[in-house]
Write a protein that holds these residues in place. Structure first.
Motif, PDB file in Angstrom:
ATOM      1  N   ALA A 159      30.658 -39.641  -2.732  1.00 22.99           N
ATOM      2  CA  ALA A 159      30.945 -41.193  -2.197  1.00 22.99           C
ATOM      3  C   ALA A 159      29.908 -42.226  -2.173  1.00 22.99           C
ATOM      4  CB  ALA A 159      31.908 -41.008  -0.768  1.00 22.99           C
ATOM      5  N   ASP A 160      28.636 -41.651  -1.588  1.00 26.75           N
ATOM      6  CA  ASP A 160      27.513 -42.798  -1.686  1.00 26.75           C
ATOM      7  C   ASP A 160      27.183 -43.298  -2.830  1.00 26.75           C
ATOM      8  OD1 ASP A 160      27.338 -42.337   1.170  1.00 26.75           O
ATOM      9  OD2 ASP A 160      25.762 -40.959   1.027  1.00 26.75           O
ATOM     10  N   GLY A 161      27.288 -42.428  -3.983  1.00 29.83           N
ATOM     11  CA  GLY A 161      26.901 -43.024  -5.325  1.00 29.83           C
ATOM     12  C   GLY A 161      28.080 -44.013  -5.783  1.00 29.83           C
ATOM     13  N   LEU A 162      29.140 -43.483  -5.632  1.00 32.91           N
ATOM     14  CA  LEU A 162      30.204 -44.399  -6.096  1.00 32.91           C
ATOM     15  C   LEU A 162      30.441 -45.920  -5.337  1.00 32.91           C
ATOM     16  CD1 LEU A 162      33.217 -41.951  -6.584  1.00 32.91           C
ATOM     17  CD2 LEU A 162      31.886 -43.175  -8.277  1.00 32.91           C
ATOM     18  N   GLU A 163      29.952 -45.839  -4.048  1.00 36.34           N
ATOM     19  CA  GLU A 163      29.826 -46.895  -3.194  1.00 36.34           C
ATOM     20  C   GLU A 163      28.690 -47.815  -3.693  1.00 36.34           C
ATOM     21  OE1 GLU A 163      30.120 -48.446   1.481  1.00 36.34           O
ATOM     22  OE2 GLU A 163      30.216 -46.428   0.940  1.00 36.34           O
ATOM     23  N   ARG A 164      27.643 -47.285  -3.661  1.00 39.02           N
ATOM     24  CA  ARG A 164      26.324 -48.163  -4.257  1.00 39.02           C
ATOM     25  C   ARG A 164      26.508 -48.506  -5.545  1.00 39.02           C
ATOM     26  NH1 ARG A 164      22.691 -43.956  -1.686  1.00 39.02           N
ATOM     27  NH2 ARG A 164      22.035 -43.854  -3.936  1.00 39.02           N
ATOM     28  N   GLY A 165      27.257 -47.700  -6.490  1.00 40.49           N
ATOM     29  CA  GLY A 165      27.093 -48.110  -8.076  1.00 40.49           C
ATOM     30  C   GLY A 165      28.315 -49.272  -8.316  1.00 40.49           C
ATOM     31  N   GLY A 166      29.051 -49.475  -7.408  1.00 37.31           N
ATOM     32  CA  GLY A 166      30.078 -50.628  -7.456  1.00 37.31           C
ATOM     33  C   GLY A 166      30.958 -50.633  -8.475  1.00 37.31           C
ATOM     34  N   GLN A 167      31.053 -49.535  -9.464  1.00 37.32           N
ATOM     35  CA  GLN A 167      32.146 -49.424 -10.517  1.00 37.32           C
ATOM     36  C   GLN A 167      33.301 -49.082 -10.085  1.00 37.32           C
ATOM     37  OE1 GLN A 167      31.252 -50.027 -13.606  1.00 37.32           O
ATOM     38  NE2 GLN A 167      28.887 -49.674 -13.418  1.00 37.32           N
TER      39      GLN A 167
ATOM     40  N   ALA B 266      19.091 -26.874  -9.381  1.00 34.77           N
ATOM     41  CA  ALA B 266      19.233 -25.468 -10.083  1.00 34.77           C
ATOM     42  C   ALA B 266      20.710 -24.899  -9.330  1.00 34.77           C
ATOM     43  CB  ALA B 266      18.006 -24.693  -9.525  1.00 34.77           C
ATOM     44  N   ASP B 267      21.137 -25.190  -8.237  1.00 36.51           N
ATOM     45  CA  ASP B 267      22.267 -24.820  -7.798  1.00 36.51           C
ATOM     46  C   ASP B 267      23.387 -25.571  -8.010  1.00 36.51           C
ATOM     47  OD1 ASP B 267      21.671 -26.699  -5.953  1.00 36.51           O
ATOM     48  OD2 ASP B 267      21.981 -25.556  -4.166  1.00 36.51           O
ATOM     49  N   GLY B 268      23.490 -26.544  -8.732  1.00 40.68           N
ATOM     50  CA  GLY B 268      24.453 -27.277  -9.297  1.00 40.68           C
ATOM     51  C   GLY B 268      24.704 -28.596  -8.258  1.00 40.68           C
ATOM     52  N   PHE B 269      23.866 -29.058  -7.395  1.00 44.00           N
ATOM     53  CA  PHE B 269      24.045 -30.169  -6.555  1.00 44.00           C
ATOM     54  C   PHE B 269      23.702 -31.621  -7.309  1.00 44.00           C
ATOM     55  CE2 PHE B 269      23.261 -33.069  -2.969  1.00 44.00           C
ATOM     56  CZ  PHE B 269      24.478 -32.793  -2.239  1.00 44.00           C
ATOM     57  N   VAL B 270      24.459 -32.385  -7.301  1.00 43.33           N
ATOM     58  CA  VAL B 270      24.313 -33.759  -7.688  1.00 43.33           C
ATOM     59  C   VAL B 270      24.029 -34.785  -6.749  1.00 43.33           C
ATOM     60  CG1 VAL B 270      25.604 -35.568  -8.981  1.00 43.33           C
ATOM     61  CG2 VAL B 270      25.677 -33.138  -9.757  1.00 43.33           C
ATOM     62  N   ASN B 271      22.959 -35.485  -6.644  1.00 45.31           N
ATOM     63  CA  ASN B 271      22.731 -36.490  -5.470  1.00 45.31           C
ATOM     64  C   ASN B 271      23.283 -37.787  -6.087  1.00 45.31           C
ATOM     65  OD1 ASN B 271      20.723 -37.955  -7.070  1.00 45.31           O
ATOM     66  ND2 ASN B 271      18.993 -36.553  -6.243  1.00 45.31           N
ATOM     67  N   ALA B 272      23.337 -38.532  -5.022  1.00 44.59           N
ATOM     68  CA  ALA B 272      24.213 -39.928  -5.202  1.00 44.59           C
ATOM     69  C   ALA B 272      23.485 -40.633  -6.108  1.00 44.59           C
ATOM     70  CB  ALA B 272      24.144 -40.728  -3.986  1.00 44.59           C
ATOM     71  N   ASP B 273      22.046 -40.871  -6.350  1.00 46.49           N
ATOM     72  CA  ASP B 273      21.594 -41.432  -7.257  1.00 46.49           C
ATOM     73  C   ASP B 273      21.637 -41.154  -8.810  1.00 46.49           C
ATOM     74  OD1 ASP B 273      19.998 -42.908  -5.293  1.00 46.49           O
ATOM     75  OD2 ASP B 273      18.118 -41.833  -5.413  1.00 46.49           O
ATOM     76  N   ALA B 274      21.829 -39.766  -9.020  1.00 42.39           N
ATOM     77  CA  ALA B 274      22.039 -39.272 -10.290  1.00 42.39           C
ATOM     78  C   ALA B 274      23.523 -39.780 -10.721  1.00 42.39           C
ATOM     79  CB  ALA B 274      21.857 -37.912 -10.303  1.00 42.39           C
ATOM     80  N   LEU B 275      24.255 -39.744  -9.836  1.00 43.15           N
ATOM     81  CA  LEU B 275      25.983 -39.960 -10.100  1.00 43.15           C
ATOM     82  C   LEU B 275      25.697 -41.621 -10.511  1.00 43.15           C
ATOM     83  CD1 LEU B 275      28.600 -39.032 -10.578  1.00 43.15           C
ATOM     84  CD2 LEU B 275      29.295 -39.579  -8.158  1.00 43.15           C
ATOM     85  N   GLU B 276      25.201 -42.358  -9.353  1.00 39.49           N
ATOM     86  CA  GLU B 276      25.253 -43.779  -9.509  1.00 39.49           C
ATOM     87  C   GLU B 276      24.567 -44.306 -11.003  1.00 39.49           C
ATOM     88  OE1 GLU B 276      23.543 -47.692  -7.641  1.00 39.49           O
ATOM     89  OE2 GLU B 276      23.019 -45.744  -6.607  1.00 39.49           O
ATOM     90  N   GLU B 277      23.568 -43.716 -11.344  1.00 38.78           N
ATOM     91  CA  GLU B 277      22.797 -44.097 -12.518  1.00 38.78           C
ATOM     92  C   GLU B 277      23.666 -43.724 -13.743  1.00 38.78           C
ATOM     93  OE1 GLU B 277      20.348 -45.075 -15.546  1.00 38.78           O
ATOM     94  OE2 GLU B 277      20.187 -45.811 -13.458  1.00 38.78           O
ATOM     95  N   THR B 278      24.135 -42.243 -13.653  1.00 36.01           N
ATOM     96  CA  THR B 278      24.903 -41.853 -14.975  1.00 36.01           C
ATOM     97  C   THR B 278      26.219 -42.598 -15.341  1.00 36.01           C
ATOM     98  OG1 THR B 278      23.767 -39.797 -14.664  1.00 36.01           O
ATOM     99  CG2 THR B 278      25.145 -39.823 -16.447  1.00 36.01           C
ATOM    100  N   VAL B 279      26.929 -43.052 -14.066  1.00 37.15           N
ATOM    101  CA  VAL B 279      28.227 -43.800 -14.331  1.00 37.15           C
ATOM    102  C   VAL B 279      27.707 -44.997 -14.763  1.00 37.15           C
ATOM    103  CG1 VAL B 279      29.879 -44.734 -13.186  1.00 37.15           C
ATOM    104  CG2 VAL B 279      29.419 -42.214 -12.729  1.00 37.15           C
ATOM    105  N   ARG B 280      26.790 -45.641 -14.372  1.00 38.77           N
ATOM    106  CA  ARG B 280      26.469 -46.947 -14.744  1.00 38.77           C
ATOM    107  C   ARG B 280      26.045 -47.266 -16.272  1.00 38.77           C
ATOM    108  NH1 ARG B 280      22.447 -48.712 -11.577  1.00 38.77           N
ATOM    109  NH2 ARG B 280      23.769 -49.584  -9.973  1.00 38.77           N
TER     110      ARG B 280
END
Length: 464
Positions: free
Chosen positions: A289-297, A402-416
């Motif tokens: 949610a944080d990554g999507l909100e910050r990314g603004g897409q 390594a355990d599959g967790f994705v942080n907000a920055d990674a999601l925001e950046e890759t979606v952008r």
């Protein structure tokens, strides 16, 4: 009197496997050969709800469903995990399958028996009756290269896969790190590992393997399969790529999200959806949610209940950051539990897909020309990520721990990057080209999947 010609399909229990087999049955019956009748053997599923029966009632009457009688499972099956059950149940049913095939043979000529991957136990039954036996591998050509190469990996290394730190060099696909293999393959002493090896060996001896892909999507893997390079000891089976085979839902799907999508600009929305088993933890949902909100897409996000007890009495506010839904009202829509994925991917407003890399979902995206961000969760999805990102080049890699967790920055950046960046432009162009090739493969008279399908069915219709 000439007996009718019949093809018998034997899926493993579970709605996903049944749907794939039914699509194959429809293709055999309607598209090419109404002269072939199709019978599907249905196993009573110990872990399935009523969805199977509901689905069967909607299928064309030209396909016959033969429900196998319920047999009590041995006590040691009751506590088995899903994979052991999936392989173990068909074993218990072998005597019944034998009698069923004999009974069908009295009235019809069985031209082919097509097994699901997990119905492997029946291979000894159908081959002992001298019936041509095929496998339907519901993933693609790259996955099939890796799967048929397993016995070679088994012989090359003496340790379990979990104790290795190597890149497997498999003909036809990019190097694959041992940690990306499905976890059920990690321990060479486990039942699931032994069943995978057994199935791979039987596939190699079968009359042919049918896979859900098309030549142009996976040229290098398809060529390696045709050349038999993935099997190091003994002949390779014929391979038939007859896809994309996708369950066509009703095009008249009613869902709240379409009203919203209709108001969005063309190719502007990122769709986030993780398949029928894709449940993410609360902490991960908040980070997304944080990554999507910050990314603004603009986004359309399907959220499932992270509490495993599956209670229906939950609200989106219970699992998302406080105020998130209000703050993103202008740019996003969050949907609970389920949304009609194929129809959404086909909508004009959708321009990107954050996906768990399940093969069916990936094919749906390719057919609709929608580029992906690869977020694998379980089963063979980490392998699919390698194929989709590095080989087929229709998806972007998403950084995760390594355990599959994705942080907000990674999601925001890759979606952008997917929606606005250079890499995004490249995969968008590539997937758009593959979308055209997918349609040509099945629709054109000389299409690659059409020709493979004719090769597959030719001996069933024109015996020597």
């Amino acid at each position: 009197m000439k007996m009718e010609s019949k093809v018998v399909l034997y899926p493993s229990p579970g709605i996903g496997h049944l749907v794939s087999m039914v699509e194959l049955g429809k293709l055999i019956h309607t598209h090419h050969h109404p002269s072939l009748s199709v019978t599907i053997l249905v196993l009573p599923a110990p872990f399935e709800t009523g969805s199977t029966d509901a689905y069967i009632s909607t299928v064309t009457p030209s396909i016959t469903f033969h429900h196998l009688p319920t047999t009590p499972l041995p006590p040691d099956h009751s506590s088995s995990d899903f994979i052991d059950l999936a392989f173990g149940i068909p074993e218990v049913y072998n005597p019944i399958v034998h009698d069923t095939l004999v009974a069908i043979s009295r009235k019809s000529t069985i031209k082919a028996v097509i097994l699901d991957f997990f119905s492997n136990a029946a291979f000894q039954v159908s081959t002992s009756l001298d019936l041509p036996t095929y496998y339907f591998y519901t993933s693609g050509a790259s996955g099939l290269c890796s799967f048929l190469h397993l016995p070679t990996i088994h012989k090359t290394f003496s340790k379990s896969i979990k104790d290795l730190d190597v890149d497997f060099k498999i003909p036809g696909v990019p190097p694959i790190h041992s940690s990306y293999m499905p976890t059920v393959m990690f321990d060479r002493e486990s039942n699931s590992y032994k069943n995978f090896i057994k199935t791979s060996n039987n596939m190699a001896k079968s009359s042919g393997v049918i896979a859900n892909s098309f030549y142009e999507l996976e040229e290098r893997a398809a060529q390696a399969l045709r050349d038999g390079k993935h099997i190091t000891d003994g002949p390779a089976p014929p391979i038939y790529l007859i896809g994309p085979l996708i369950a066509t839902g009703s095009s008249q799907v009613e869902h709240e999200c379409f009203k919203w999508l209709d108001t969005q600009p063309s190719r502007s929305v990122v769709f986030l959806c993780f398949g029928s088993q894709g449940v993410l933890k609360k902490q991960q949902l908040k980070e997304m949610a944080d990554g999507l909100e910050r990314g603004g897409q603009r986004f359309l996000w399907v959220v499932r209940n992270p509490d495993s007890d599956g209670k229906d009495l939950w609200g989106l506010d219970d699992v998302l950051p406080e105020g998130f839904l209000d703050r993103t009202k202008g740019t996003g829509l969050v949907v609970k539990n389920w949304a009609p994925q194929p129809a959404i991917l086909g909508h004009e407003s959708v321009g990107g897909f954050v996906s768990h890399c399940g093969w069916n979902s990936s094919l749906e995206a390719v057919v609709c020309g929608v580029p992906m961000v690869a977020w694998p969760l379980y089963a063979e999805q980490k392998l699919n990520r390698v194929y989709l990102v590095e080989e087929i080049k229709v998806a972007l890699w998403l950084k995760m721990s390594a355990d599959g967790f994705v942080n907000a920055d990674a999601l925001e950046e890759t979606v952008r990057q997917l929606m606005e960046g250079e890499e995004g432009r490249a995969v968008r162009q590539r997937v758009s080209e593959m979308s055209g090739k997918a349609k040509a493969a099945v629709e054109d008279a000389g299409g690659s999947s059409r020709l493979d399908f004719l090769k597959l069915t030719h001996p069933w219709i024109h015996p020597h």
